[in-house]
Design a protein around this motif. Structure first.
Motif, PDB file in Angstrom:
ATOM      1  N   ALA A   1       0.820  -1.205   0.000  1.00 54.22           N
ATOM      2  CA  ALA A   1       0.000   0.000   0.000  1.00 54.22           C
ATOM      3  C   ALA A   1       0.861   1.264   0.000  1.00 54.22           C
ATOM      4  O   ALA A   1       0.405   2.320  -0.423  1.00 54.22           O
ATOM      5  CB  ALA A   1      -0.927   0.004   1.214  1.00 54.22           C
ATOM      6  N   ASP A   2       2.084   1.158   0.482  1.00 54.32           N
ATOM      7  CA  ASP A   2       2.958   2.324   0.580  1.00 54.32           C
ATOM      8  C   ASP A   2       4.230   2.055  -0.230  1.00 54.32           C
ATOM      9  O   ASP A   2       5.136   1.362   0.237  1.00 54.32           O
ATOM     10  CB  ASP A   2       3.299   2.596   2.042  1.00 54.32           C
ATOM     11  N   PRO A   3       4.317   2.579  -1.441  1.00 51.40           N
ATOM     12  CA  PRO A   3       5.473   2.302  -2.297  1.00 51.40           C
ATOM     13  C   PRO A   3       6.813   2.669  -1.663  1.00 51.40           C
ATOM     14  O   PRO A   3       7.809   1.980  -1.871  1.00 51.40           O
ATOM     15  CB  PRO A   3       5.207   3.141  -3.557  1.00 51.40           C
ATOM     16  N   GLU A   4       6.849   3.734  -0.876  1.00 54.16           N
ATOM     17  CA  GLU A   4       8.109   4.131  -0.243  1.00 54.16           C
ATOM     18  C   GLU A   4       8.550   3.097   0.795  1.00 54.16           C
ATOM     19  O   GLU A   4       9.712   2.692   0.832  1.00 54.16           O
ATOM     20  CB  GLU A   4       7.969   5.505   0.412  1.00 54.16           C
ATOM     21  N   LEU A   5       7.608   2.649   1.622  1.00 53.54           N
ATOM     22  CA  LEU A   5       7.932   1.609   2.609  1.00 53.54           C
ATOM     23  C   LEU A   5       8.305   0.302   1.916  1.00 53.54           C
ATOM     24  O   LEU A   5       9.194  -0.423   2.364  1.00 53.54           O
ATOM     25  CB  LEU A   5       6.765   1.378   3.570  1.00 53.54           C
ATOM     26  N   GLN A   6       7.627   0.018   0.815  1.00 50.00           N
ATOM     27  CA  GLN A   6       7.925  -1.191   0.046  1.00 50.00           C
ATOM     28  C   GLN A   6       9.353  -1.133  -0.477  1.00 50.00           C
ATOM     29  O   GLN A   6      10.115  -2.096  -0.353  1.00 50.00           O
ATOM     30  CB  GLN A   6       6.937  -1.332  -1.107  1.00 50.00           C
ATOM     31  N   ASP A   7       9.744  -0.002  -1.043  1.00 44.90           N
ATOM     32  CA  ASP A   7      11.107   0.150  -1.554  1.00 44.90           C
ATOM     33  C   ASP A   7      12.136   0.001  -0.441  1.00 44.90           C
ATOM     34  O   ASP A   7      13.172  -0.647  -0.616  1.00 44.90           O
ATOM     35  CB  ASP A   7      11.279   1.508  -2.241  1.00 44.90           C
ATOM     36  N   GLN A   8      11.855   0.586   0.721  1.00 44.65           N
ATOM     37  CA  GLN A   8      12.779   0.488   1.856  1.00 44.65           C
ATOM     38  C   GLN A   8      12.921  -0.958   2.322  1.00 44.65           C
ATOM     39  O   GLN A   8      14.024  -1.427   2.609  1.00 44.65           O
ATOM     40  CB  GLN A   8      12.305   1.367   3.020  1.00 44.65           C
ATOM     41  N   ALA A   9      11.798  -1.670   2.399  1.00 43.35           N
ATOM     42  CA  ALA A   9      11.822  -3.069   2.841  1.00 43.35           C
ATOM     43  C   ALA A   9      12.609  -3.934   1.864  1.00 43.35           C
ATOM     44  O   ALA A   9      13.424  -4.775   2.273  1.00 43.35           O
ATOM     45  CB  ALA A   9      10.396  -3.603   3.007  1.00 43.35           C
ATOM     46  N   LEU A  10      12.377  -3.720   0.576  1.00 42.41           N
ATOM     47  CA  LEU A  10      13.095  -4.518  -0.422  1.00 42.41           C
ATOM     48  C   LEU A  10      14.589  -4.213  -0.401  1.00 42.41           C
ATOM     49  O   LEU A  10      15.417  -5.123  -0.539  1.00 42.41           O
ATOM     50  CB  LEU A  10      12.505  -4.282  -1.811  1.00 42.41           C
ATOM     51  N   GLU A  11      14.958  -2.953  -0.204  1.00 41.52           N
ATOM     52  CA  GLU A  11      16.379  -2.599  -0.118  1.00 41.52           C
ATOM     53  C   GLU A  11      17.026  -3.270   1.101  1.00 41.52           C
ATOM     54  O   GLU A  11      18.117  -3.827   1.013  1.00 41.52           O
ATOM     55  CB  GLU A  11      16.540  -1.083  -0.029  1.00 41.52           C
ATOM     56  N   LYS A  12      16.335  -3.250   2.249  1.00 39.11           N
ATOM     57  CA  LYS A  12      16.867  -3.910   3.451  1.00 39.11           C
ATOM     58  C   LYS A  12      17.013  -5.413   3.235  1.00 39.11           C
ATOM     59  O   LYS A  12      17.979  -6.021   3.668  1.00 39.11           O
ATOM     60  CB  LYS A  12      15.959  -3.645   4.651  1.00 39.11           C
ATOM     61  N   ALA A  13      16.032  -6.003   2.546  1.00 39.24           N
ATOM     62  CA  ALA A  13      16.091  -7.446   2.279  1.00 39.24           C
ATOM     63  C   ALA A  13      17.280  -7.782   1.388  1.00 39.24           C
ATOM     64  O   ALA A  13      17.994  -8.762   1.626  1.00 39.24           O
ATOM     65  CB  ALA A  13      14.785  -7.920   1.634  1.00 39.24           C
TER      66      ALA A  13
ATOM     67  N   ASP B   1       2.528 -14.542  -2.534  1.00 39.05           N
ATOM     68  CA  ASP B   1       1.571 -13.711  -1.813  1.00 39.05           C
ATOM     69  C   ASP B   1       2.217 -12.452  -1.237  1.00 39.05           C
ATOM     70  O   ASP B   1       1.572 -11.696  -0.515  1.00 39.05           O
ATOM     71  CB  ASP B   1       0.930 -14.516  -0.679  1.00 39.05           C
ATOM     72  N   GLY B   2       3.515 -12.250  -1.533  1.00 37.27           N
ATOM     73  CA  GLY B   2       4.204 -11.064  -1.043  1.00 37.27           C
ATOM     74  C   GLY B   2       4.700 -11.184   0.389  1.00 37.27           C
ATOM     75  O   GLY B   2       4.928 -10.180   1.048  1.00 37.27           O
ATOM     76  N   CYS B   3       4.863 -12.418   0.873  1.00 37.95           N
ATOM     77  CA  CYS B   3       5.374 -12.633   2.222  1.00 37.95           C
ATOM     78  C   CYS B   3       6.863 -12.969   2.164  1.00 37.95           C
ATOM     79  O   CYS B   3       7.290 -13.750   1.316  1.00 37.95           O
ATOM     80  CB  CYS B   3       4.630 -13.774   2.915  1.00 37.95           C
ATOM     81  N   PHE B   4       7.622 -12.373   3.085  1.00 38.82           N
ATOM     82  CA  PHE B   4       9.033 -12.703   3.170  1.00 38.82           C
ATOM     83  C   PHE B   4       9.191 -14.112   3.738  1.00 38.82           C
ATOM     84  O   PHE B   4       8.489 -14.487   4.677  1.00 38.82           O
ATOM     85  CB  PHE B   4       9.769 -11.713   4.083  1.00 38.82           C
TER      86      PHE B   4
ATOM     87  N   ARG C   1      10.115 -10.293   9.464  1.00 40.16           N
ATOM     88  CA  ARG C   1       8.749  -9.871   9.802  1.00 40.16           C
ATOM     89  C   ARG C   1       8.698  -8.361   9.969  1.00 40.16           C
ATOM     90  O   ARG C   1       7.729  -7.707   9.603  1.00 40.16           O
ATOM     91  CB  ARG C   1       8.268 -10.557  11.076  1.00 40.16           C
ATOM     92  N   ASP C   2       9.767  -7.799  10.545  1.00 38.40           N
ATOM     93  CA  ASP C   2       9.808  -6.360  10.757  1.00 38.40           C
ATOM     94  C   ASP C   2       9.941  -5.577   9.454  1.00 38.40           C
ATOM     95  O   ASP C   2       9.706  -4.379   9.421  1.00 38.40           O
ATOM     96  CB  ASP C   2      10.960  -5.983  11.703  1.00 38.40           C
ATOM     97  N   LEU C   3      10.357  -6.240   8.370  1.00 43.59           N
ATOM     98  CA  LEU C   3      10.449  -5.578   7.069  1.00 43.59           C
ATOM     99  C   LEU C   3       9.074  -5.255   6.511  1.00 43.59           C
ATOM    100  O   LEU C   3       8.905  -4.299   5.759  1.00 43.59           O
ATOM    101  CB  LEU C   3      11.161  -6.472   6.054  1.00 43.59           C
ATOM    102  N   GLY C   4       8.115  -6.080   6.839  1.00 40.41           N
ATOM    103  CA  GLY C   4       6.784  -5.920   6.276  1.00 40.41           C
ATOM    104  C   GLY C   4       5.758  -5.689   7.357  1.00 40.41           C
ATOM    105  O   GLY C   4       6.069  -5.298   8.475  1.00 40.41           O
ATOM    106  N   VAL C   5       4.532  -5.925   6.994  1.00 40.19           N
ATOM    107  CA  VAL C   5       3.447  -5.812   7.953  1.00 40.19           C
ATOM    108  C   VAL C   5       3.171  -7.210   8.490  1.00 40.19           C
ATOM    109  O   VAL C   5       3.377  -8.209   7.785  1.00 40.19           O
ATOM    110  CB  VAL C   5       2.183  -5.199   7.306  1.00 40.19           C
TER     111      VAL C   5
END
Length: 149
Positions: free
Chosen positions: A63-75, A95-98, A137-141
Motif C-alpha cells: 500500500a505504501d510504495p516508499e515503505l515497500q522500496d525500503q523493505a526490499l532494499e533492506k532485504a 503472496d508477497g510474504c518474506f 517480519r519487521d520488514l513488512g506488515v
C-alpha cells in the motif's frame, strides 16, 4: 540410500532442545511447527537427500510504495553475503510474504566425524534462523493470525 533417519533424529533432538512436542515428518516428509514464535516448515526430499527449512516472515506492505522500496532494499542488503540471513536465502513468495529458506544436505558428516557435534551446530542454527525470520517480519506488515497455516 535415504538419510531420512538423520533428518528424523535431528528433529527429535530439536524438539528435546526446545522442550516442544515431538517434531516428526509425515509420510510425505513434511512438517510445519511454530518455534520461537516463528512458523517453520520442514521438508525432506529423498531424491535430493536434503532437508529444506523455511521460516515465515512478514508480508510486504504494497500500500505504501516508499515503505515497500525500503523493505526490499533492506532485504537485498541482508542477503548480501548472508549478513542478515544466518546463511539462508531471503525471498518473497507469490503472496508477497518474506520467507527465509535454508537447505541442509545429507549425509551430515564425513566418515570418521561425530554426527552429534554436527547436530549441535545445526541446533544452534534454528534460533538464528528464527531471529532472521523475526527481522524479516519487521520488514513488512505482520501476517494476521491464521493466515500462516
Amino acid at each position: 540410500m535415504s538419510y531420512r533417519h538423520q533428518a528424523d533424529r535431528l528433529l527429535a533432538r530439536l524438539a528435546e532442545e526446545m522442550r516442544t512436542p515431538d517434531l516428526k515428518l509425515d509420510a510425505r516428509g513434511a512438517l510445519a511447527a511454530r518455534l520461537n514464535n516463528t512458523l517453520f516448515s520442514f521438508h525432506y526430499d529423498d531424491r535430493l537427500e536434503a532437508l529444506f527449512i523455511q521460516a515465515d516472515g512478514g508480508r510486504l506492505d504494497r500500500a505504501d510504495p516508499e515503505l515497500q522500496d525500503q523493505a526490499l532494499e533492506k532485504a537485498l542488503k541482508a542477503g548480501f553475503l548472508w549478513q542478515g540471513t544466518a546463511g539462508g536465502v531471503l525471498g518473497l513468495d507469490r503472496d508477497g510474504c518474506f520467507n527465509l529458506a535454508y537447505r541442509l544436505d545429507f549425509p551430515l558428516t564425513r566418515p570418521g566425524e561425530d554426527e552429534r557435534d554436527y547436530e549441535d551446530t545445526l541446533l544452534e542454527l534454528l534460533p538464528q534462523l528464527a531471529g532472521a525470520a523475526e527481522w524479516a517480519r519487521d520488514l513488512g506488515v505482520p501476517i494476521p493470525a491464521g493466515d500462516d497455516d
